[in-house]
Design a protein around this motif. Structure first.
Motif, short mmCIF file in Angstrom:
data_model
loop_
_atom_site.label_atom_id
_atom_site.label_comp_id
_atom_site.label_asym_id
_atom_site.label_seq_id
_atom_site.Cartn_x
_atom_site.Cartn_y
_atom_site.Cartn_z
N MET A 127 67.41 5.04 19.31
CA MET A 127 66.65 4.35 18.22
C MET A 127 67.20 3.23 17.32
N GLU A 128 68.70 3.65 17.27
CA GLU A 128 69.35 2.49 16.33
C GLU A 128 69.61 1.25 17.33
N GLU A 129 70.14 1.49 18.39
CA GLU A 129 70.49 0.32 19.41
C GLU A 129 69.39 -0.65 19.75
N TYR A 130 68.10 -0.10 19.97
CA TYR A 130 66.81 -0.90 20.01
C TYR A 130 66.02 -0.97 18.79
N ASP A 131 66.56 -0.82 17.66
CA ASP A 131 65.75 -0.86 16.27
C ASP A 131 64.48 -0.51 16.33
N ILE A 132 64.09 0.91 16.81
CA ILE A 132 63.04 1.55 16.67
C ILE A 132 62.73 2.24 15.59
N SER A 133 61.68 2.08 14.71
CA SER A 133 61.33 2.54 13.48
C SER A 133 60.51 3.88 13.89
N ILE A 134 60.34 4.89 12.93
CA ILE A 134 59.36 5.74 13.27
C ILE A 134 57.83 5.67 13.54
N LYS A 145 57.16 2.64 15.20
CA LYS A 145 57.42 2.19 16.62
C LYS A 145 57.35 3.24 17.42
N ALA A 146 58.13 4.26 17.47
CA ALA A 146 58.24 5.65 18.03
C ALA A 146 56.83 6.20 18.16
N LYS A 147 56.21 6.35 17.00
CA LYS A 147 54.92 7.14 17.10
C LYS A 147 54.04 6.14 18.19
N ASN A 148 53.91 4.84 18.20
CA ASN A 148 53.11 4.02 18.95
C ASN A 148 53.56 4.15 20.54
N ILE A 149 54.94 4.20 20.72
CA ILE A 149 55.24 4.43 21.88
C ILE A 149 54.53 5.91 22.52
N LEU A 150 54.73 7.05 21.82
CA LEU A 150 54.19 8.19 22.11
C LEU A 150 52.71 8.02 22.33
N LEU A 151 52.07 7.45 21.64
CA LEU A 151 50.74 7.32 21.66
C LEU A 151 50.18 6.67 22.92
N CYS A 152 50.99 5.87 23.48
CA CYS A 152 50.76 4.99 24.68
C CYS A 152 51.15 5.99 26.01
N LEU A 153 51.47 6.97 25.94
CA LEU A 153 51.58 7.84 26.97
C LEU A 153 50.51 7.90 27.75
N ASP A 154 50.47 8.16 29.19
CA ASP A 154 49.49 8.20 30.16
C ASP A 154 49.59 9.37 31.16
N VAL A 155 48.99 9.93 31.72
CA VAL A 155 48.97 10.96 32.78
C VAL A 155 50.03 10.51 33.97
N LEU A 156 49.87 9.25 34.20
CA LEU A 156 50.57 8.66 35.25
C LEU A 156 52.30 8.81 34.76
N ASP A 157 52.50 8.78 33.55
CA ASP A 157 53.91 8.67 33.09
C ASP A 157 54.26 10.09 33.07
N PHE A 158 53.44 11.11 33.46
CA PHE A 158 54.06 12.54 33.47
C PHE A 158 55.02 12.85 34.76
N CYS A 159 56.17 13.35 34.46
CA CYS A 159 57.45 13.73 35.63
C CYS A 159 57.14 15.29 35.96
N TYR A 160 57.14 16.24 35.10
CA TYR A 160 57.29 17.60 35.52
C TYR A 160 57.42 18.14 34.16
N ALA A 161 57.23 19.68 34.25
CA ALA A 161 57.47 20.53 33.09
C ALA A 161 58.70 21.52 33.53
N ALA A 162 59.47 21.88 32.46
CA ALA A 162 60.75 22.86 32.81
C ALA A 162 60.58 24.08 31.73
N ASP A 163 61.37 25.00 32.03
CA ASP A 163 61.58 26.16 31.17
C ASP A 163 62.49 25.80 30.10
N ASN A 164 62.41 26.22 29.08
CA ASN A 164 63.26 26.05 27.83
C ASN A 164 64.33 26.80 27.90
N THR A 165 65.62 26.09 28.22
CA THR A 165 66.92 26.63 28.64
C THR A 165 67.56 27.74 27.14
#
Length: 141
Positions: A50-57, A59-79
């Motif tokens: 977030m520091e390297e790319y100067d991502i504010s909270i 902007k991060a929120k907007n990125i999260l809101l852009c996620l789409d079903v096609l961006d899904f990779c997998y689910a995993a157990d919590n370790t």
């Protein structure tokens, strides 16, 4: 692997509808402010990214809101044994980010945990929010 972690199993047998439902809850929690991106001493990769790319909270929120079903990779157990019943959902999406004045296309690796608080309220924890480190495959692409 430390004694407090266990091996992770990956899950890919989801329907698009199941992931759309997950993302619906995910995005509602983000819009409602019932989420956090883990930015602590255990998540330095998130902080550095977030520091390297100067991502504010915001902007991060907007990125999260852009996620789409096609961006899904997998689910995993919590370790972590105390959270063994939880599944973490992994998404990866390319965004154009500003790297010190130079636009750069970056694959952002996002791992989330949608859980309930002790009071029963839904809460979203974004445990990974950083540049993708390894090759990844998508469930629906």
């Amino acid at each position: 692997m430390s004694h407090t972690e266990r091996e992770t199993k990956k899950y890919t047998g989801f329907s698009k509808t199941e992931i759309e439902e997950y993302l619906s809850d995910f995005k509602q929690l983000v819009r409602d402010g019932s989420y956090s991106i883990e930015l602590n001493e255990n998540r330095t990769e998130n902080v550095d990214f977030m520091e390297e790319y100067d991502i504010s909270i915001e902007k991060a929120k907007n990125i999260l809101l852009c996620l789409d079903v096609l961006d899904f990779c997998y689910a995993a157990d919590n370790t972590k044994p105390q959270f063994a019943y939880e599944k973490l959902y992994v998404f990866c999406r390319e965004f154009e980010l500003d790297n010190r004045g130079t636009p750069e296309d970056v694959d952002i690796y996002i791992k989330s945990n949608l859980t309930r608080t002790r009071k029963g309220n839904k809460r979203l924890f974004v445990v990974s929010f950083h540049k993708r480190n390894n090759p990844i495959s998508y469930c629906f692409k």
